[in-house]
Design a protein around this motif. Structure first.
Motif, mmCIF file in Angstrom:
data_model
loop_
_atom_site.group_PDB
_atom_site.id
_atom_site.type_symbol
_atom_site.label_atom_id
_atom_site.label_comp_id
_atom_site.label_asym_id
_atom_site.label_seq_id
_atom_site.Cartn_x
_atom_site.Cartn_y
_atom_site.Cartn_z
ATOM 1 N N LEU A 24 0.820 -1.217 0.000
ATOM 2 C CA LEU A 24 0.000 0.000 0.000
ATOM 3 C C LEU A 24 0.856 1.271 0.000
ATOM 4 N N VAL A 25 1.971 1.251 0.723
ATOM 5 C CA VAL A 25 2.885 2.394 0.692
ATOM 6 C C VAL A 25 3.452 2.559 -0.717
ATOM 7 N N SER A 26 3.722 1.441 -1.388
ATOM 8 C CA SER A 26 4.215 1.501 -2.770
ATOM 9 C C SER A 26 3.218 2.193 -3.684
ATOM 10 N N VAL A 27 1.941 1.922 -3.472
ATOM 11 C CA VAL A 27 0.902 2.587 -4.266
ATOM 12 C C VAL A 27 1.007 4.099 -4.086
ATOM 13 N N PHE A 28 1.130 4.535 -2.843
ATOM 14 C CA PHE A 28 1.227 5.973 -2.579
ATOM 15 C C PHE A 28 2.491 6.567 -3.181
ATOM 16 N N LEU A 105 0.558 0.824 -14.021
ATOM 17 C CA LEU A 105 0.707 2.220 -14.428
ATOM 18 C C LEU A 105 0.560 2.455 -15.936
ATOM 19 N N PRO A 106 1.047 1.563 -16.795
ATOM 20 C CA PRO A 106 0.850 1.821 -18.230
ATOM 21 C C PRO A 106 -0.633 1.822 -18.659
ATOM 22 N N TYR A 107 -1.490 1.199 -17.859
ATOM 23 C CA TYR A 107 -2.897 1.071 -18.234
ATOM 24 C C TYR A 107 -3.834 1.905 -17.367
ATOM 25 N N HIS A 108 -3.466 2.107 -16.118
ATOM 26 C CA HIS A 108 -4.322 2.840 -15.186
ATOM 27 C C HIS A 108 -3.457 3.721 -14.289
ATOM 28 N N GLN A 109 -3.664 5.032 -14.366
ATOM 29 C CA GLN A 109 -2.918 5.944 -13.507
ATOM 30 C C GLN A 109 -3.789 6.469 -12.366
ATOM 31 N N ASP A 110 -5.056 6.118 -12.363
ATOM 32 C CA ASP A 110 -5.946 6.637 -11.327
ATOM 33 C C ASP A 110 -5.740 5.883 -10.009
ATOM 34 N N PHE A 111 -5.936 6.610 -8.921
ATOM 35 C CA PHE A 111 -5.674 6.071 -7.595
ATOM 36 C C PHE A 111 -6.510 4.831 -7.253
ATOM 37 N N PRO A 112 -7.814 4.777 -7.570
ATOM 38 C CA PRO A 112 -8.583 3.574 -7.213
ATOM 39 C C PRO A 112 -8.027 2.281 -7.829
ATOM 40 N N HIS A 113 -7.591 2.332 -9.088
ATOM 41 C CA HIS A 113 -7.009 1.133 -9.699
ATOM 42 C C HIS A 113 -5.686 0.753 -9.031
ATOM 43 N N LEU A 114 -4.869 1.757 -8.761
ATOM 44 C CA LEU A 114 -3.599 1.485 -8.092
ATOM 45 C C LEU A 114 -3.832 0.906 -6.695
ATOM 46 N N LEU A 115 -4.794 1.459 -5.990
ATOM 47 C CA LEU A 115 -5.103 0.982 -4.644
ATOM 48 C C LEU A 115 -5.621 -0.459 -4.672
ATOM 49 N N LEU A 116 -6.495 -0.767 -5.619
ATOM 50 C CA LEU A 116 -7.007 -2.140 -5.746
ATOM 51 C C LEU A 116 -5.861 -3.122 -5.983
ATOM 52 N N PHE A 117 -4.952 -2.753 -6.876
ATOM 53 C CA PHE A 117 -3.797 -3.611 -7.135
ATOM 54 C C PHE A 117 -2.934 -3.750 -5.883
ATOM 55 N N GLY A 118 -2.756 -2.637 -5.170
ATOM 56 C CA GLY A 118 -1.972 -2.668 -3.932
ATOM 57 C C GLY A 118 -2.585 -3.574 -2.881
ATOM 58 N N ILE A 119 -3.902 -3.664 -2.871
ATOM 59 C CA ILE A 119 -4.590 -4.550 -1.919
ATOM 60 C C ILE A 119 -4.466 -6.010 -2.347
ATOM 61 N N LEU A 120 -4.489 -6.266 -3.652
ATOM 62 C CA LEU A 120 -4.410 -7.643 -4.154
ATOM 63 C C LEU A 120 -2.973 -8.180 -4.212
ATOM 64 N N LEU A 121 -2.013 -7.300 -4.338
ATOM 65 C CA LEU A 121 -0.611 -7.711 -4.465
ATOM 66 C C LEU A 121 -0.121 -8.605 -3.324
ATOM 67 N N PRO A 122 -0.506 -8.354 -2.072
ATOM 68 C CA PRO A 122 -0.025 -9.222 -0.989
ATOM 69 C C PRO A 122 -0.523 -10.670 -1.063
ATOM 70 N N LEU A 123 -1.408 -10.973 -1.976
ATOM 71 C CA LEU A 123 -1.843 -12.363 -2.115
ATOM 72 C C LEU A 123 -0.824 -13.190 -2.888
ATOM 73 N N THR A 124 0.219 -12.560 -3.430
ATOM 74 C CA THR A 124 1.235 -13.299 -4.181
ATOM 75 C C THR A 124 2.347 -13.800 -3.267
ATOM 76 N N GLY A 125 3.214 -12.902 -2.833
ATOM 77 C CA GLY A 125 4.389 -13.283 -2.038
ATOM 78 C C GLY A 125 4.082 -14.014 -0.753
ATOM 79 N N PRO A 126 3.191 -13.481 0.096
ATOM 80 C CA PRO A 126 2.926 -14.169 1.359
ATOM 81 C C PRO A 126 2.335 -15.579 1.198
ATOM 82 N N ILE A 127 1.585 -15.808 0.139
ATOM 83 C CA ILE A 127 1.056 -17.160 -0.086
ATOM 84 C C ILE A 127 2.210 -18.107 -0.420
ATOM 85 N N CYS A 128 3.131 -17.651 -1.256
ATOM 86 C CA CYS A 128 4.325 -18.458 -1.554
ATOM 87 C C CYS A 128 5.167 -18.648 -0.297
ATOM 88 N N ASN A 129 5.231 -17.618 0.537
ATOM 89 C CA ASN A 129 5.972 -17.700 1.793
ATOM 90 C C ASN A 129 5.357 -18.743 2.715
#
Length: 167
Positions: A24-28, A105-129
């Motif tokens: 989420l900090v990365s999104v900001f 970013l190449p497809y969506h620069q608006d904050f809601p899309h970035l925030l949604l991705f930021g919320i979904l991103l943690p489902l990748t690494g921690p699941i593998c962890n």
């Protein structure tokens, strides 16, 4: 002290929370400070390399200690330990920043899309962890039996990673 799996799960919750915060900090950062993006990554990469080198040296020191001494000196994994590890993990920071700037970013620069991705991103690494965590629990006997080799190889691998980050 709890079983290896229950202690590891507590620490994983901290890892997951830390990963989510970093995401989420990365999104900001991407949304508000994209012009300073490159310099930001260089600074954190250097800090991360120092931290990884510290971990490497710690593991190399552990390789020369008897297993019983290592067990007695080890702190129990906890939520706060997992959280601290992720909040200081430059690899996760770089991954989140790279994923956001490359795939969103190449497809969506608006904050809601970035925030949604930021919320979904943690489902990748921690699941593998989590998969790695359960593998570690299964291989715990092997690690104990060959702790000197394991600590030496892991320490040298981390040192190699730290050097690669600052190159």
């Amino acid at each position: 002290m709890g079983s290896g799996k229950s202690v590891a799960i507590k620490q994983w919750y901290g890892l997951f929370t830390g990963y989510t915060i970093v995401s989420l900090v990365s999104v900001f950062i991407v949304y508000f400070i994209s012009s300073a993006f490159e310099n930001f990554i260089r600074v954190f990469a250097f800090v991360g390399a120092i931290y990884i080198a510290y971990l490497a040296i710690s593991l190399l020191i552990q390789a020369f200690k008897p297993l019983e001494e290592i067990r007695n000196s080890r702190t129990t994994g906890s939520f706060s330990t997992g959280l601290f590890v992720q909040l200081t993990n430059v690899k996760i920071m770089v991954f989140c920043l790279t994923a956001i700037t490359t795939y969103i970013l190449p497809y969506h620069q608006d904050f809601p899309h970035l925030l949604l991705f930021g919320i979904l991103l943690p489902l990748t690494g921690p699941i593998c962890n989590l998969a790695w965590l359960f593998t570690g629990v299964l291989l715990q006997g092997l690690f104990k039996k060959h702790h000197r080799i394991f600590y030496t190889l892991m320490g040298l691998s981390l040192l190699y990673c730290a050097i690669g980050i600052v190159k």
